[in-house]
Design a protein around this motif. Sequence first.
Motif, PDB file in Angstrom:
ATOM      1  N   ILE A   3      70.483  29.985  53.281  1.00 25.26           N
ATOM      2  CA  ILE A   3      70.914  29.964  54.677  1.00 25.26           C
ATOM      3  C   ILE A   3      69.689  29.807  55.566  1.00 25.26           C
ATOM      4  O   ILE A   3      68.743  30.600  55.499  1.00 25.26           O
ATOM      5  CB  ILE A   3      71.653  31.267  55.047  1.00 25.26           C
ATOM      6  N   GLY A   4      69.704  28.767  56.424  1.00 19.48           N
ATOM      7  CA  GLY A   4      68.600  28.551  57.350  1.00 19.48           C
ATOM      8  C   GLY A   4      68.147  27.110  57.338  1.00 19.48           C
ATOM      9  O   GLY A   4      68.637  26.293  56.545  1.00 19.48           O
ATOM     10  N   GLY A   5      67.195  26.797  58.195  1.00 19.99           N
ATOM     11  CA  GLY A   5      66.766  25.411  58.280  1.00 19.99           C
ATOM     12  C   GLY A   5      65.335  25.227  58.734  1.00 19.99           C
ATOM     13  O   GLY A   5      65.003  24.225  59.359  1.00 19.99           O
ATOM     14  N   GLY A   6      64.460  26.185  58.395  1.00 28.13           N
ATOM     15  CA  GLY A   6      63.065  26.102  58.813  1.00 28.13           C
ATOM     16  C   GLY A   6      62.111  25.933  57.650  1.00 28.13           C
ATOM     17  O   GLY A   6      62.522  25.653  56.518  1.00 28.13           O
ATOM     18  N   GLY A   7      60.818  26.122  57.932  1.00 25.24           N
ATOM     19  CA  GLY A   7      59.805  25.978  56.909  1.00 25.24           C
ATOM     20  C   GLY A   7      59.927  27.003  55.800  1.00 25.24           C
ATOM     21  O   GLY A   7      59.697  26.696  54.623  1.00 25.24           O
ATOM     22  N   ARG A   8      60.299  28.222  56.159  1.00 25.39           N
ATOM     23  CA  ARG A   8      60.518  29.264  55.154  1.00 25.39           C
ATOM     24  C   ARG A   8      61.627  28.862  54.198  1.00 25.39           C
ATOM     25  O   ARG A   8      61.498  28.995  52.974  1.00 25.39           O
ATOM     26  CB  ARG A   8      60.883  30.579  55.868  1.00 25.39           C
TER      27      ARG A   8
ATOM     28  N   ASP B  70      78.832  26.450  59.616  1.00 24.96           N
ATOM     29  CA  ASP B  70      78.440  27.440  60.630  1.00 24.96           C
ATOM     30  C   ASP B  70      77.999  28.722  59.926  1.00 24.96           C
ATOM     31  O   ASP B  70      78.828  29.473  59.407  1.00 24.96           O
ATOM     32  CB  ASP B  70      79.609  27.726  61.568  1.00 24.96           C
ATOM     33  N   ILE B  71      76.679  28.973  59.909  1.00 21.94           N
ATOM     34  CA  ILE B  71      76.151  30.115  59.158  1.00 21.94           C
ATOM     35  C   ILE B  71      76.455  31.446  59.835  1.00 21.94           C
ATOM     36  O   ILE B  71      76.189  32.508  59.252  1.00 21.94           O
ATOM     37  CB  ILE B  71      74.646  29.975  58.903  1.00 21.94           C
ATOM     38  N   TYR B  72      77.003  31.411  61.051  1.00 22.80           N
ATOM     39  CA  TYR B  72      77.390  32.658  61.727  1.00 22.80           C
ATOM     40  C   TYR B  72      78.882  32.951  61.569  1.00 22.80           C
ATOM     41  O   TYR B  72      79.379  33.945  62.078  1.00 22.80           O
ATOM     42  CB  TYR B  72      77.013  32.597  63.212  1.00 22.80           C
TER      43      TYR B  72
ATOM     44  N   VAL C 226      70.950  40.173  60.953  1.00 20.98           N
ATOM     45  CA  VAL C 226      71.271  41.174  61.976  1.00 20.98           C
ATOM     46  C   VAL C 226      72.733  41.055  62.399  1.00 20.98           C
ATOM     47  O   VAL C 226      73.385  42.049  62.725  1.00 20.98           O
ATOM     48  CB  VAL C 226      70.317  41.026  63.183  1.00 20.98           C
ATOM     49  N   ALA C 227      73.259  39.826  62.368  1.00 18.78           N
ATOM     50  CA  ALA C 227      74.662  39.597  62.748  1.00 18.78           C
ATOM     51  C   ALA C 227      75.651  40.038  61.672  1.00 18.78           C
ATOM     52  O   ALA C 227      76.858  40.071  61.912  1.00 18.78           O
ATOM     53  CB  ALA C 227      74.873  38.120  63.076  1.00 18.78           C
ATOM     54  N   GLY C 228      75.152  40.364  60.467  1.00 16.44           N
ATOM     55  CA  GLY C 228      76.029  40.930  59.439  1.00 16.44           C
ATOM     56  C   GLY C 228      76.565  39.960  58.406  1.00 16.44           C
ATOM     57  O   GLY C 228      77.547  40.261  57.720  1.00 16.44           O
TER      58      GLY C 228
END
Length: 471
Positions: free
Chosen positions: A40-45, A84-86, A112-114
């Motif tokens: 989950i995510g879309g950055g360098g990490r 939608d990852i949220y 944090v959003a659970g």
Amino acid sequence: MNALSMQFLSHLGSDTSHSESSPVGVDTKNNYQTVTVLVIGGGGREHALCYALQRSPSCETVLCAPGNAGISSSKNATCISDLDIYDGEAVISFCRKRGVGLVVVGPEAPLVAGLTNELVKAGIPTFGPSAEASALEGSKNFMKHLCDKYDIPTAKYKTFTDPSAAKQYIQEQGAPIVIKADGLAAGKGVTVAMTLEEAHEAVDSMLVKGDFGSAGCRVIVEEFLEGEEASFFALVDGENAIPLESAQDHKRVGDGDTGPNTGGMGAYSPAPILTKELQSIVMDSIIIPTVKGMSAEGSKFVGVLYAGLMIEKKSGMPKLIEYNVRFGDPECQVLMVRLESDLVQVLLAACRGELNGISLNWSPGSAMVVVMASNGYPGSYEKGTLIENLEEAELVAPGVKIFHAGTAFDSEGRFIATGGRVLGITAKGNDLEEARDRAYQAVEKVNWSGGFFRRDIGWRALPQKQYATKG
């Protein structure tokens, strides 16, 4: 964990003759049950995590939502841009449809959003803390209270919602002093104020002007610690913790660690300041008490604990500055290129509470990442600038890998910059000097007039040979 997995991990601890494409050089399809992983995510990490997971022998395939152009073009993962990852239900439905056996949550916001709470409740193995445990990063006030209760060494502090009271305390304490927004502020909610005027301006920015929204409706005023910052990472399964290799990043935007704080302009691993003795002290005095304390509070932590440390100049002892509840960026990039263990199996072990007795295998030598950022960052910056020559840059020297943090394709299929921090030019070497030289050779090959980078990544570890380059 079943006997096969334990045997597999035992093998990881002893095998050092690893190839670049397959960490243990085995035919995984014939020997081990493989797993489909969703990052989950879309950055360098997340790009670095996809890279390491894909190299894991027990990985079937890596999916990344939403991912980015660089992750997609590198073929380190298949990007799912429309998930939608949220939306927990949507993620659960996707996982069931695609047979996902492990979810790895990269960024802090969905934690944090659970999101983890919903996935675990649905029976999907998920590496990342619950919303309750994510308060270690989501609220600096929560973290400080935990330190007080469980005798974890940290800077002296007070929390305020009233700007006048905060300014009065600052006046009493004097400068330099540190002002922090309580909540998530994308790495920008910290002011190291060298004067009282700077400190008062930071308080007004957060409590009066509301520059950080709800994240800044409460501020922590903290004593200024003098020393060297270091990053310490541990994998946690709720009760047990195992350390990762050491790493150190550069938070300030300018050479010589000057200018405003950023999300990180570069990093290197290992970090000489984190000696084996110091790492043991950090585990015993900071990490383990935190893990046990969170368990005692009824919020077991499963995921990565990322401790931002200050190694005090006078005592040489570590104090906790802050916690993050996910891999650091850009430290994740240098850690993932050095990791030789099967990351899929290790993260599944953490999800099952079975980390006790596991040790990780790392490549010898060093790694460095130099972040290329859009002009103007960490302030307002231009988007849509063209980036060229990335393939040539990656081939300039052995051990070079370019991780994408903020890129997209234009209408002609070319890379353009869409973020503040855009590229993580990463390289391995036999030592830090070789890793640095390779990374900067690759940086020089990148053709991007809209970006900049620091020229001195690693200067604390290599003070006698600060790197100079054009640009």
